[in-house]
Structures are given as C-alpha cells and as structure tokens.
Design a protein around this motif. Structure first.
Motif, PDB file in Angstrom:
ATOM      1  N   ALA A 169      38.859 -19.538 -71.590  1.00  0.00           N
ATOM      2  CA  ALA A 169      38.597 -19.271 -70.119  1.00  0.00           C
ATOM      3  C   ALA A 169      37.868 -18.139 -69.600  1.00  0.00           C
ATOM      4  O   ALA A 169      37.238 -17.923 -68.493  1.00  0.00           O
ATOM      5  N   ASP A 170      37.571 -17.109 -70.721  1.00  0.00           N
ATOM      6  CA  ASP A 170      36.510 -16.148 -70.495  1.00  0.00           C
ATOM      7  C   ASP A 170      34.955 -16.565 -70.467  1.00  0.00           C
ATOM      8  O   ASP A 170      34.355 -16.007 -69.759  1.00  0.00           O
ATOM      9  N   LEU A 171      34.974 -17.831 -71.020  1.00  0.00           N
ATOM     10  CA  LEU A 171      33.605 -18.444 -70.737  1.00  0.00           C
ATOM     11  C   LEU A 171      33.590 -19.408 -69.639  1.00  0.00           C
ATOM     12  O   LEU A 171      32.194 -19.928 -69.521  1.00  0.00           O
ATOM     13  N   ARG A 172      34.262 -19.551 -68.844  1.00  0.00           N
ATOM     14  CA  ARG A 172      34.269 -20.444 -67.822  1.00  0.00           C
ATOM     15  C   ARG A 172      33.043 -20.106 -66.807  1.00  0.00           C
ATOM     16  O   ARG A 172      33.064 -18.968 -66.306  1.00  0.00           O
ATOM     17  N   GLY A 173      32.213 -20.888 -66.571  1.00  0.00           N
ATOM     18  CA  GLY A 173      30.940 -20.391 -66.018  1.00  0.00           C
ATOM     19  C   GLY A 173      29.761 -19.863 -66.612  1.00  0.00           C
ATOM     20  O   GLY A 173      28.863 -19.683 -66.026  1.00  0.00           O
ATOM     21  N   LEU A 174      30.284 -19.520 -67.844  1.00  0.00           N
ATOM     22  CA  LEU A 174      29.365 -18.578 -68.834  1.00  0.00           C
ATOM     23  C   LEU A 174      28.818 -19.131 -69.793  1.00  0.00           C
ATOM     24  O   LEU A 174      28.136 -18.633 -70.714  1.00  0.00           O
ATOM     25  N   TRP A 175      28.899 -20.407 -69.973  1.00  0.00           N
ATOM     26  CA  TRP A 175      28.451 -21.130 -71.105  1.00  0.00           C
ATOM     27  C   TRP A 175      27.040 -21.504 -71.485  1.00  0.00           C
ATOM     28  O   TRP A 175      26.433 -21.810 -70.145  1.00  0.00           O
ATOM     29  N   PRO A 176      26.129 -21.066 -72.222  1.00  0.00           N
ATOM     30  CA  PRO A 176      24.621 -21.284 -72.078  1.00  0.00           C
ATOM     31  C   PRO A 176      24.363 -22.783 -71.911  1.00  0.00           C
ATOM     32  O   PRO A 176      25.474 -23.399 -72.359  1.00  0.00           O
ATOM     33  N   PRO A 177      23.578 -23.165 -71.511  1.00  0.00           N
ATOM     34  CA  PRO A 177      23.115 -24.486 -71.252  1.00  0.00           C
ATOM     35  C   PRO A 177      23.168 -25.267 -72.536  1.00  0.00           C
ATOM     36  O   PRO A 177      22.779 -24.712 -73.428  1.00  0.00           O
ATOM     37  N   ASP A 178      23.710 -26.405 -72.445  1.00  0.00           N
ATOM     38  CA  ASP A 178      23.942 -27.243 -73.900  1.00  0.00           C
ATOM     39  C   ASP A 178      22.755 -28.203 -74.104  1.00  0.00           C
ATOM     40  O   ASP A 178      22.732 -28.999 -75.017  1.00  0.00           O
ATOM     41  N   GLN A 179      21.881 -28.412 -73.372  1.00  0.00           N
ATOM     42  CA  GLN A 179      20.550 -28.879 -73.565  1.00  0.00           C
ATOM     43  C   GLN A 179      19.274 -28.296 -74.021  1.00  0.00           C
ATOM     44  O   GLN A 179      18.274 -28.985 -74.130  1.00  0.00           O
ATOM     45  N   HIS A 180      19.509 -26.989 -74.072  1.00  0.00           N
ATOM     46  CA  HIS A 180      18.427 -26.268 -74.441  1.00  0.00           C
ATOM     47  C   HIS A 180      18.726 -25.020 -75.378  1.00  0.00           C
ATOM     48  O   HIS A 180      19.821 -24.549 -75.154  1.00  0.00           O
ATOM     49  N   GLY A 181      17.940 -24.601 -76.280  1.00  0.00           N
ATOM     50  CA  GLY A 181      18.064 -23.524 -77.043  1.00  0.00           C
ATOM     51  C   GLY A 181      19.376 -23.786 -77.937  1.00  0.00           C
ATOM     52  O   GLY A 181      19.767 -25.073 -78.126  1.00  0.00           O
ATOM     53  N   ARG A 182      20.010 -22.878 -78.841  1.00  0.00           N
ATOM     54  CA  ARG A 182      20.979 -23.047 -79.315  1.00  0.00           C
ATOM     55  C   ARG A 182      22.059 -21.796 -79.296  1.00  0.00           C
ATOM     56  O   ARG A 182      21.897 -20.929 -78.900  1.00  0.00           O
ATOM     57  N   THR A 183      23.274 -22.572 -79.247  1.00  0.00           N
ATOM     58  CA  THR A 183      24.288 -21.423 -79.162  1.00  0.00           C
ATOM     59  C   THR A 183      25.338 -21.790 -80.233  1.00  0.00           C
ATOM     60  O   THR A 183      25.674 -22.714 -80.920  1.00  0.00           O
ATOM     61  N   LEU A 184      25.825 -20.595 -80.609  1.00  0.00           N
ATOM     62  CA  LEU A 184      26.747 -20.407 -81.578  1.00  0.00           C
ATOM     63  C   LEU A 184      27.868 -19.637 -81.488  1.00  0.00           C
ATOM     64  O   LEU A 184      27.763 -18.489 -80.962  1.00  0.00           O
ATOM     65  N   VAL A 185      29.404 -20.009 -81.367  1.00  0.00           N
ATOM     66  CA  VAL A 185      30.435 -19.371 -80.980  1.00  0.00           C
ATOM     67  C   VAL A 185      31.424 -19.163 -82.240  1.00  0.00           C
ATOM     68  O   VAL A 185      31.626 -20.169 -83.231  1.00  0.00           O
ATOM     69  N   THR A 186      31.894 -18.219 -82.477  1.00  0.00           N
ATOM     70  CA  THR A 186      32.992 -17.819 -83.381  1.00  0.00           C
ATOM     71  C   THR A 186      34.258 -17.634 -82.678  1.00  0.00           C
ATOM     72  O   THR A 186      34.325 -16.743 -81.654  1.00  0.00           O
ATOM     73  N   THR A 187      35.255 -18.435 -83.148  1.00  0.00           N
ATOM     74  CA  THR A 187      36.728 -18.193 -82.339  1.00  0.00           C
ATOM     75  C   THR A 187      37.847 -18.618 -83.343  1.00  0.00           C
ATOM     76  O   THR A 187      37.648 -19.309 -84.229  1.00  0.00           O
ATOM     77  N   ARG A 188      39.187 -18.329 -83.067  1.00  0.00           N
ATOM     78  CA  ARG A 188      40.307 -18.520 -83.643  1.00  0.00           C
ATOM     79  C   ARG A 188      40.772 -19.885 -82.934  1.00  0.00           C
ATOM     80  O   ARG A 188      41.609 -20.375 -83.490  1.00  0.00           O
TER      81      ARG A 188
END
Length: 783
Positions: free
Chosen positions: A143-162
């Motif tokens: 929920a902390d990323l609601r509205g804060l995800w980087p765009p998923d059509q450009h660049g690269r995003t890597l998330v670490t989580t349990r």
C-alpha cells in the motif's frame, strides 16, 4: 531583507541517486541473478519491472545491489536511483531527493519534488530518452507504493520485498522468488569466509553447520562472524546451537559487530514481519499460528493439524483481541491466517498439494520458540500434541499422511521436553509408535517404545500406569520383531508388576494376561495358550460382561489357539458361534467382526473347505480395498492371503501371477527390507515351485535367504521358515542330499531357538526324515 537560495541546476547524466549497499564478503553468484538479467520473456516482451520476494535474510538486497552495480558499471543505465522502501515516507523522501538532484526541484517541497521525479520518468517527445533504473529496496507494505509505482512501460524497476500478494504482482511485473543458498553455495560461502580469516574447518562440519542453519544466507554470514570472533570450531558451535536452553540471539554477533554492514541480527529479522502479519486480517492470529507451527516439523505440517479442533480452541483463546474480528476462530479463519503468514514470507503454504502443507524455516521456528515463556512453551507443546492426535485418522489409508504425522510428532517430541510427560505420557507418543509398527517398521517401533518406557519410568516412576503400558508395547513389538521368547518373558515379568500395582481385575492386568497368553502360543505352546485364553475369557466375562469387545476378542483367541493346537473342527465351530454374537453386538462392519470372519474362513479352509476359505478371503480383500485403500499394509496382507488360498484351491499359476503383482506394490510401498515384502517373496517362490518350477523356487529362495539373514538375522522365525522352504525346494529340484543336510542344520537351530517341542521344530524333524529317505538313507529316516 530577503534571503533567496541560489538557483539549482539539474545534474548531467550518468548520475546515481542514493547509495548502493556494499558487496557482501564472498558474495555468491546465484541462479536468481541470472533470472533478473533474463529480462525478455517468451514472445519477446521486455519485463521492465521485477519483484524479488522471499523471507528475511535470503539475500534479496544483495542480489538487487549486484544487479544495480553491474548495470551501472556496464554503462547500460543513465540514471540509477536506490530508494529505501520501508515506509511511504521513505519512498517519498527517496523520490524527492532524485527530483532535487535530477530536476533541480525545490528541496523545501519534498512531495512536489517526488511527484516531479515520477513525472520525469515518463519519456517526453522533445527530450532525450533516459535509460533509468529505480530500485525500491525492502518494500514493507504494498500500500505504501499506491500511486508511486514507476511507469511500467519505460526504464527498469526492481523491488525487493518479503510480500508476495497480488498487490505486488501484475501483468507487467515479474515475481522472482529468492530461496535459500543451495548446499553447495552455502558450503562455498562458509569455507571462503572462514578461510579468509585463517579459520579452517573440515568439509563435513562445514556442510553440517550449513544444514543446521537451513542454508539461510544471513544466518550463515552472522554465524561465520561469530565463529571468527569467538574462535569456536564448527563442531563446538553446532553443539551450542543444538542446546535449546540457549537462545539463537546468544549465538550470533552483537548488533554493533554484524558483518557486511548488516543492521539486524538474524534472530530479530522476522519480528517486524510477525507484528505486521498480526495486524492484517484475521487480526491477532498470525503470531499464535506461527507459535504453534514452531513446535512442529519445519519441512512440512499437514494443514489439518493446525485447523484441528484443539488448535482452533487455542487460537480462539490466544488471539490478540480486536473489535473488528469475532473471537471464535473457525477452520476457515485459521486458513486465512496461514495465507497471511504466507503473503509475508514467514511460512510456505501450498494449498494445492494433497495435505495443504505448512512449512516454516527452522530458524524462524527457533526465533519464535525463543520468545516463549516456559508456561507458553508447555501449553503449546500439549496443544500441538492434541492437534496431531485429532488429525490422525483412525484408519491410516494414506501412508504419506501417516508418515507426515509421525515426522511431526518426532519434531514435537524434540521440542517439547517435559511437556508431554506431565502427569502422564501424551497419547500422541503411543499413537506414533503404533503407526510406525503397523507400517511394517517393527524394529523402529520397538526402539520407539523402549525409549518411551525409559522416559516414562524416569519421569513418572516405574509403577505409573504409563510406564507399565509402555512396557507392554515394548514386549509386543519385541515379539513382532522376531524375539517371541523374549516377548513372552517380558510380558510374564510385566504381569507380576501389574498384578502387584493394579490388582487382578484392572484392564491393564487383563491386557497383560492376554499378551502373556499370545506370546506363550507363539513360542510353540498352543495348548497352553488355549488354556490361558480360556481362563482369561471367564475373568473378562465376569469383569466386563459377555458382550464387551475385549471379551469377544478373547473368545476369538481361545478358538484360534484351539485350532493351532490341532482341533481345527472345534475352532471352526467356536468361531461360527462367536461370529453371530459379534454381528449382533458390534455390527457386520466392525473391525473385530471382520477379524472373526477371517478366522472362520481360515479354519474352514484348514479343515478342508478350501473353496469357502478362498471366497471369504476374496471378500475380505474387497473390504480392505474399500476401508483402507490399495496401499495400506492391511490391504497388502489381504492380497497375500487371497493369493495363498487361490494356490490352495489348486491354481498355483494364478497365485504366482497375483504374488508377482503384489511384490511390485510391496517394493514400492514398503520397500525391499520390509518383513512383509520378504515373506511375499517367500510365498512367490513356494507357489512358483508348486506350479512346476522347482528349480526357480530353489534359486529364488537361496537369494531370499541371503536378504533375510541380512535384514532379520539368523534366529528370526521368518528366517527359519524360509530356510525350511529353501531346504524343501532344494530337494524337489533334485538335490535330496542337499535338502537333508539343510534340514539337519535347521533342526539344530530350531531346537536352540524354539525348543524341541515347538511345531516348527517337529515339522523340521519330519522334513529331515523325509529327505534322508529320499536321499537313500532309509535307516536314518526311520530313526
């Protein structure tokens, strides 16, 4: 006077925002790193957002740092942003810093700077396209990323989580599960780290320590640091680790001495996840669920154990109070708690497997276990024992489920210490031993009950009911393991103590008399067993009444040993009368009724009515398949008996065919060393000989005898019976002198082991005379 900040200017690319964690000492290249770099799925669509998920301590951050560092050093990204994602505020702060550095945004307006950065990540037609990589490390709450995800059509995003629920996955995101080190990776890591510091250890101790720590990277790193700092050997450390009195936190470095810049000791790694899980629906249930699972087998507990009535009662009593949730915990609510723990990577719950198995890493168990007070520990241990008992089916149709329950009971016994021996021995310890024996592992069952008897005597006293009951089980499995003389002696000794402590009419006393009569018969004194059971029947009828199940089964035993003593017709008549009473009292489908019906069929067959016996045993096989299923040991025994009576009815070829199929299933279900498997091989050889292949029977029995000597030993009754059969078919194959020699050697051993008057000894003497005569020694045969 007004003061204005100097205008900021955007930095030039390439540029890095935030600090990549330093590379761990002896960093291991892992398969997950290759998965991260394989960013093209089938079909050619680039995966621009990847989510590394796994329990705390598996090395997600190190994998992400390696990926980011490699991308930066190779020049494949223009902008690298490393953000701590432990809270929404931390994410906003990381984005704001990127906005300030990359866009010259106002540092005094962090939210605006963060939003500007997110907007900048979307490429503009009039701007040079930027190759960016955003790493969001340690996402605590999706929920902390609601509205804060980087765009998923450009660049690269890597998330670490349990976390691993739907909120962190999606069509454009790939979930990469990070597990433990492989045994090879763990051993390589420990060896390298220790060697660098001049700490040399044997390879077997390195491998054993890695296994003790469950191949968890964080624990391996901290344990290595502890070994280096304290100069302990792996062997000494493992001894400390196995001591449940010591807490895991006492066997790891102090927080200010952690290796690789780590911030949290392994023992505390999961505490925040547990707190968070307890706040999620169903509220207040995650912690007590995890505490119960910590008492059981880390490699897999059937979920019907933690959803049993005793477990649900415990959860209802111990869940954290909440105004939003009803107090009563149902099985459905308990499963929801399992799913919550799974979502936070605290357990592995696989609802699609046959048992909906629950797995908990052994160090998560240890850390959870360490936080319990002595009172909590004992209550949890007894609850777990009650839950296992409740989950155990009365009829073990599913051999894999029975094995899982036995393994979990063993794990609980190791964790529970005194809790399962408070005032009495918990029933689950008897249940698991009986289950082991009924599965065919008679030697293991004997060992289990010998240990149980010693513990009961030490903790509760030699005259306690459970100490006496455990001794009865020891005697039973001693006899089943082949030592019938020792079993008879043990029961006789037990009977003296039971009479002294409990008196003549106590159920335990009557049960001990039954055991004494049974093993008396097994030693060859069938007439004595008949008389002892007849006397016991009168006392049970007086104490329990004529229709009590124990009274009825005592009548059954009287008739059985009457038949073994030679009165086949009398045994059949007594059993016919008993069967009518059993149907009237217990019903036609009661296990005792079925057992009596089988004995009726057996003695009718022995009296000459082979067709009737064959029909009855075929019917028993149908019942066994319906009640126990195809792989239960009782069903396999029923198939063996059915084949036997097919052969007795004059069709040895059909008996051979049935036994060949049965042997395949016994090898698969019970294994090659199981006594029933060995006896099936003996029966198969016998009926192969009866079908005309005497040489084949001789060869098969010679091979079988080698295996029986290895598995059961030379004095086991089954070994002696196989030697008798082997001697017979050696003669039938044309070697009468060899048969006579084999029977002569066997006779000496039968007299030594069973005594001169045992039926098997007498049969052996008869076989010796027969084959001496066939070999030409008529004078010796007559003698």
């Amino acid at each position: 006077m007004h003061h204005f900040a100097a205008p900021r200017t955007a930095v030039a690319w390439p540029h890095q925002v935030g600090v990549i964690p330093s590379r761990a000492l002896s960093f291991q290249h892992r398969a997950e790193a290759d998965q991260l770099r394989a960013v093209v799925e089938g079909g050619g669509t680039a995966v621009l957002c990847q989510v590394l998920t796994g329990t705390g301590g598996v090395g997600k951050t190190q994998l992400a740092a390696d990926y980011a560092r490699t991308a930066w050093e190779s020049g494949t990204v223009d902008v690298l942003v490393w953000v701590s994602a432990s809270s929404r505020q931390a994410i906003m702060a990381g984005y704001a810093q990127a906005g300030v550095e990359l866009l010259a945004a106002d540092s005094g307006a962090p939210e605006q700077a963060a939003r500007a950065f997110l907007a900048w990540l979307e490429p503009k037609n009039d701007q040079k396209q930027c190759r960016w990589l955003v790493v969001l490390d340690d996402l605590t709450d999706p929920a902390d990323l609601r509205g804060l995800w980087p765009p998923d059509q450009h660049g690269r995003t890597l998330v670490t989580t349990r976390r691993r629920e739907a909120a962190v996955t999606g069509e454009s995101r790939r979930l990469v599960h990070v597990g433990m080190f492989t045994p090879k990776e763990a051993a390589t890591y420990l060896t390298t780290v220790l060697t660098v510091h001049g700490h040399h250890e044997p390879a077997d101790e390195i491998n054993a320590l890695a296994d003790d720590l469950g191949y968890l990277p964080l624990a391996l790193a901290q344990a290595a640091a502890y070994l280096i700092d304290t100069a302990l050997s792996c062997a000494d450390y493992r001894r400390l680790l196995s001591d449940r009195v010591r807490k895991l936190s006492d066997l790891l470095p102090e927080p200010d001495a952690l290796p690789d810049g780590q911030a949290t000791p392994a023992a505390a790694t999961w505490s925040l996840s547990i707190e968070r899980a307890d706040q999620l629906r169903p509220v207040g249930l995650a912690r007590p669920m995890l505490q119960l699972a910590a008492m059981l087998d880390p490699n897999g507990t059937p979920s019907n154990v933690v959803t049993s009535a005793p477990a649900l009662s415990y959860f209802t009593t111990h869940r954290t109070p909440s105004s939003r949730e009803p107090a009563l915990v149902t099985a459905e609510v308990a499963v929801a708690a399992l799913r919550t723990l799974h979502r936070l990577s605290l357990i592995e719950h696989t609802p699609d497997d046959p048992y909906s198995t629950v797995r908990v890493h052994q160090l998560i168990q240890r850390a959870t276990y360490d936080d319990l007070t002595p009172a909590q520990h004992d209550e949890l241990a007894r609850t777990a024992a009650d839950a296992l008992t409740a989950a155990w089916p009365e009829v073990e149709r599913d051999t894999e489920l029975a094995q899982a329950l036995r393994v979990n009971t063993d794990a609980l016994d190791r964790h529970a210490e005194d809790a399962l021996y408070q005032s009495n021995v918990h029933l689950v310890l008897y249940r698991t031993g009986t289950s082991v024996g009924e599965s065919g592992q008679v030697a293991s069952a004997l060992e289990h009950f010998q240990h149980l008897a010693a513990e009961a005597r030490c903790r509760l006293g030699s005259d306690h009911l459970d100490a006496l009951a455990a001794r009865a089980h020891v005697a039973h499995w001693q006899g089943e393991a082949g030592d019938v003389v020792g079993a008879a002696a043990a029961v006789a000794e037990l009977l003296d103590d039971v009479l002294r402590v409990l008196g003549p009419n106590h159920p335990h006393t009557l049960a001990a008399r039954s055991g004494a009569a049974h093993w008396r018969g097994k030693t060859g004194d069938a007439a004595g067993a008949t008389a002892a059971f007849a006397e016991l029947f009168h006392d049970r009828e007086r104490v329990l009444g004529p229709d009590h199940p124990h009274t009825l089964m005592t009548r059954n035993n009287v008739a059985r040993w009457q038949g073994e003593a030679g009165d086949v017709v009398g045994a059949g008549a007594a059993l016919d009368e008993l069967l009518n009473d059993a149907v009237r009292v217990l019903g036609p489908d009661h296990p005792h009724t079925r057992a009596i019906r089988i004995d009726v069929a057996r003695w009718r067959g022995e009296a000459g009515d082979v067709a009737e016996a064959g029909s009855a045993f075929a019917e028993w096989l149908d019942d066994a398949l319906r009640v126990w299923g195809p792989d239960h040991p009782n069903t396999l025994t029923a198939r063996a008996n059915d084949a036997h009576w097919q052969g007795k009815a004059g069709d040895p070829a059909e008996a051979t065919t049935a036994l060949v199929k049965l042997l395949d299933d016994m090898l698969r279900v019970l294994g090659p060393g199981h006594p029933d498997t060995l006896n099936t091989r003996s029966s198969l050889a016998h009926w192969r000989g009866e079908a005309g292949d005497a040489a084949g029977a001789d060869s098969a029995l010679a091979e079988l005898l080698d295996d029986m000597l290895l598995v059961l030993g030379p004095d086991h009754p089954d070994t002696l019976n196989t030697r008798s059969s082997a001697a017979r078919w050696r003669g039938e194959a044309g070697n009468a002198a060899g048969a006579a020699t084999a029977f002569a050697e066997l006779l000496d051993d039968c007299e030594r082991v069973l005594g001169p008057d045992h039926p098997h000894t007498l049969t052996t003497r008869k076989g010796l005379a027969h084959w001496r005569g066939r070999a030409g020694g008529c004078d010796q045969a007559a003698g």
